[in-house]
Design an enzyme around this catalytic site. Structure first.
Site, PDB file in Angstrom:
ATOM      1  N   PRO A   2      55.969  58.920  22.946  1.00  8.89           N
ATOM      2  CA  PRO A   2      55.449  56.811  22.985  1.00  8.89           C
ATOM      3  C   PRO A   2      54.336  56.445  22.590  1.00  8.89           C
ATOM      4  O   PRO A   2      53.644  57.114  22.995  1.00  8.89           O
ATOM      5  CB  PRO A   2      55.600  56.606  24.435  1.00  8.89           C
ATOM      6  CG  PRO A   2      55.836  58.194  25.740  1.00  8.89           C
ATOM      7  CD  PRO A   2      55.586  59.318  24.716  1.00  8.89           C
ATOM      8  N   GLU A   3      54.630  55.547  21.735  1.00 13.30           N
ATOM      9  CA  GLU A   3      53.729  54.853  20.202  1.00 13.30           C
ATOM     10  C   GLU A   3      54.117  53.203  20.763  1.00 13.30           C
ATOM     11  O   GLU A   3      54.125  53.544  22.045  1.00 13.30           O
ATOM     12  CB  GLU A   3      54.349  55.119  19.475  1.00 13.30           C
ATOM     13  CG  GLU A   3      54.026  56.391  19.164  1.00 13.30           C
ATOM     14  CD  GLU A   3      54.405  56.744  17.066  1.00 13.30           C
ATOM     15  OE1 GLU A   3      54.349  55.800  16.281  1.00 13.30           O
ATOM     16  OE2 GLU A   3      54.888  57.711  17.165  1.00 13.30           O
TER      17      GLU A   3
END
Length: 301
Positions: A2-3
């Site tokens: 996840p960014e």
């Protein structure tokens, strides 16, 4: 992993569902998920209301995001006990790392086999930390303790792309005189906070810069385009609820939709959405990089 858009999507969901609610208890199913305190028992006791003075109680005031970190700020439920100083407020920190998920479910929902931590709320609701690869971490920072002293990774974070500090001059200062590929530099959290492999590829495409271009060779006009592209692709992905290629889900268990409109990421061999040239993929510093050899010529525009 996840960014920034995925973490921001989770933050917004948590702020919709958990504010002004007390954590009444918890269950740690994998001890190494807890980064601090070192005792699982202290962690569970800390996040409950008994971490505050007797009879005060504590509830989640708001969720913040710093880079890829999530931070729940607690406040005493008694107005007379509230404090405006962040150093005296309790915090719950979360880093999803590669495969972490925070899911808001009813307590009767069957446990996923990769559930690592359960946080109990009222009305039989709970927040579950599900993490297949087990790299994710959680922290409890007690009242009166500076959060950066416990979550030390926060101290080295660069400016957030949505902050006033993220100017062209700032980005240029981070990139100048660096003899490293721009794609590698963008993955460095001390250069840009929150950016990862997906959105670095996307931003480089939109700014017309090849991933192997050395930072030292970038001209100011290219850096200006890159800054604008970073913000644009992040905003677009947040609007789409992030990207789901494997593990990411929102707090309500919903997939992100940005992957369907990505310019280059995960599209090796497919035609460029602009010029129809096949998208290429190379390995750069151990990571896949996707780009269009026609649109990203590296020439100054």
């Amino acid at each position: 992993m996840p960014e920034l858009p995925e973490v921001e999507t989770v933050r917004r969901g948590l702020n919709q569902l958990t504010l002004n609610q007390e954590i009444t208890g918890g269950d740690v199913l994998l001890d190494r998920t807890i980064a601090y305190p070192f005792s699982v028992g202290e962690f569970v006791d800390g996040i409950k209301t008994n971490a505050y003075p007797s009879g005060v109680g504590a509830a989640i005031a708001t969720w913040h995001r710093r880079g890829k970190y999530l931070l729940a700020e607690f406040s005493p439920t008694s107005p007379s006990s509230s404090s405006s100083s962040s150093s005296s407020t309790g915090w719950l920190g979360v880093h999803l790392r590669m495969t972490g998920q925070l899911l808001w479910v009813h307590r009767d929902e069957p446990l996923h086999k990769h559930t690592r931590v359960r946080l109990f709320f009222g009305e039989q609701q709970e927040l579950r930390f599900v993490d297949q690869r087990t790299f994710g971490k959680m922290w409890w920072v007690p009242p009166g303790v500076a959060v950066e002293s416990i979550m030390t990774g926060l101290a080295t974070l660069a400016a957030d792309p949505f902050s006033p500090e993220f100017t062209v001059e700032y980005l240029a200062s981070k990139l100048q005189n660096r003899r490293r590929p721009i794609k590698t530099a963008l993955l460095d959290q001390s250069v840009v906070a929150g950016l990862g492999n997906i959105y670095a590829d996307e931003a480089l495409f939109k700014s017309g810069i090849l991933p192997e271009t050395l930072c030292i060779d970038l001209q100011l006009k290219q850096i200006e385009r890159l800054r604008t592209a970073i913000i644009q692709v992040l905003e677009t992905s947040i609007e789409a609820g992030g990207t789901t290629f494997s593990n990411f889900l929102s707090v309500k268990g919903v997939n992100g939709n940005y992957g369907g409109v990505a310019w280059v990421y995960n599209r090796a061999g497919k035609p460029c959405r602009v010029c129809d040239t096949p998208i290429m993929r190379i390995r750069l510093a151990g990571r896949s990089s996707h780009f269009c050899p026609q649109c990203q010529t590296g020439e100054t525009r």
